[in-house]
Scaffold this active site. Sequence first.
Site, short mmCIF file in Angstrom:
data_model
loop_
_atom_site.label_atom_id
_atom_site.label_comp_id
_atom_site.label_asym_id
_atom_site.label_seq_id
_atom_site.Cartn_x
_atom_site.Cartn_y
_atom_site.Cartn_z
N ALA A 49 -1.14 -1.27 5.81
CA ALA A 49 -1.23 -2.42 6.70
C ALA A 49 -1.97 -1.97 7.95
CB ALA A 49 0.16 -2.91 7.05
N GLY A 109 1.14 -0.25 2.92
CA GLY A 109 0.83 -1.56 2.35
C GLY A 109 -0.14 -1.47 1.18
N GLU A 166 1.96 -0.70 -1.74
CA GLU A 166 2.75 -1.92 -2.03
C GLU A 166 1.90 -2.99 -2.70
OE1 GLU A 166 3.95 -1.94 2.16
OE2 GLU A 166 6.02 -2.07 1.47
N GLU A 196 5.16 5.01 6.18
CA GLU A 196 5.53 4.21 7.36
C GLU A 196 6.46 4.94 8.31
OE1 GLU A 196 5.48 3.10 4.22
OE2 GLU A 196 4.58 1.10 4.13
#
Length: 258
Positions: free
Chosen positions: A66, A109, A112, A132
């Site tokens: 992300a 992300g 994911e 993260e």
Amino acid sequence: SEPYETILVERKGRTALLTLNRPEALNALNLRVMEEVVAATRELDRDPEVGCLVLTGSAKAFAAGADIKEMEPRQYLDMYLSDWFAAWDRLGQLRTPTVAAVSGYALGGGCELAMLCDVLLAADTAVFGQPEIKLGVIPGIGGSQRLTRAVGKAKAMELCLTGRTMDAEEAERAGLVSRIVPAGELLAEALAVAETIAGMSAPVAMMAKEAVNRSFETTLAEGVRFERRLFHAVFATADQKEGMRAFSEKRPPEFRHG
Ligand code: CO8
């Protein structure tokens, strides 16, 4: 379809290829990327001429996570009220089968996003992880849940708590990816897999996907019952007749997606 800024969408027969295209940020997933991927895949999902979606990035990065710079200044209420990242869930609700072709970094992300796809193919250069924790946050697009279901508690816990990454070999051993492909052949192989899937009966492929996905949501007895009902339902399709007749006649089937 609309012009996109951060993704490229191409059609190859019954396959749609979606390429993340933010090379300056190693395909970091900002809101714009999320909106474009979700909008493009929803449109393709409704198109009866599309039988499979391939999602890929660049040689260096599928997606490095992300977008950290976009998130850094955010406050709790801002994240909560906008339900930050919730739109990614729609990717898991697509009915059309999806193939992730992962080369290079699939971190945070990015990992994911790959796990939201149905089939996960990895280049030998792929690197997976949920780092993260090193940024003082935790996964927010389902990583703690999908990684645990994919590789089990032992590895998922270690990866989420230390931020350590896995190479392609370890990811394959752990069951995160279905196969490793030499980097130079990744896209061709992903498109070949997609074309194979897209050549199957579209409604039957949707049912197969639905049945496998149900296993993550229910008990074994309920899952088997769900599968059996779908199995009975395929006998309402012409494609079941065609597939079985073609076998008897020793010829390839010609599915009409109905
Ligand atoms: N976000 C924003 N920008 C990024 C990101 C990212 N995730 N990753 C890379 N970039 C940018 C870099 O800042 C750099 O930009 P610039 O040239 O302007 O400085 C450019 O991409 C190239 O990156 P590097 O120079 O760092 O390339 P390297 O080859 O040296 O390193 C790495 C590659 C190792 C992948 C490194 O870029 C890296 O560690 N990236 C971050 C990986 C990471 O931590 N990902 C997890 C992000 S957090 C997340 O995904 C979920 C957060 C969940 C929050 C939940 C909230 C609800």
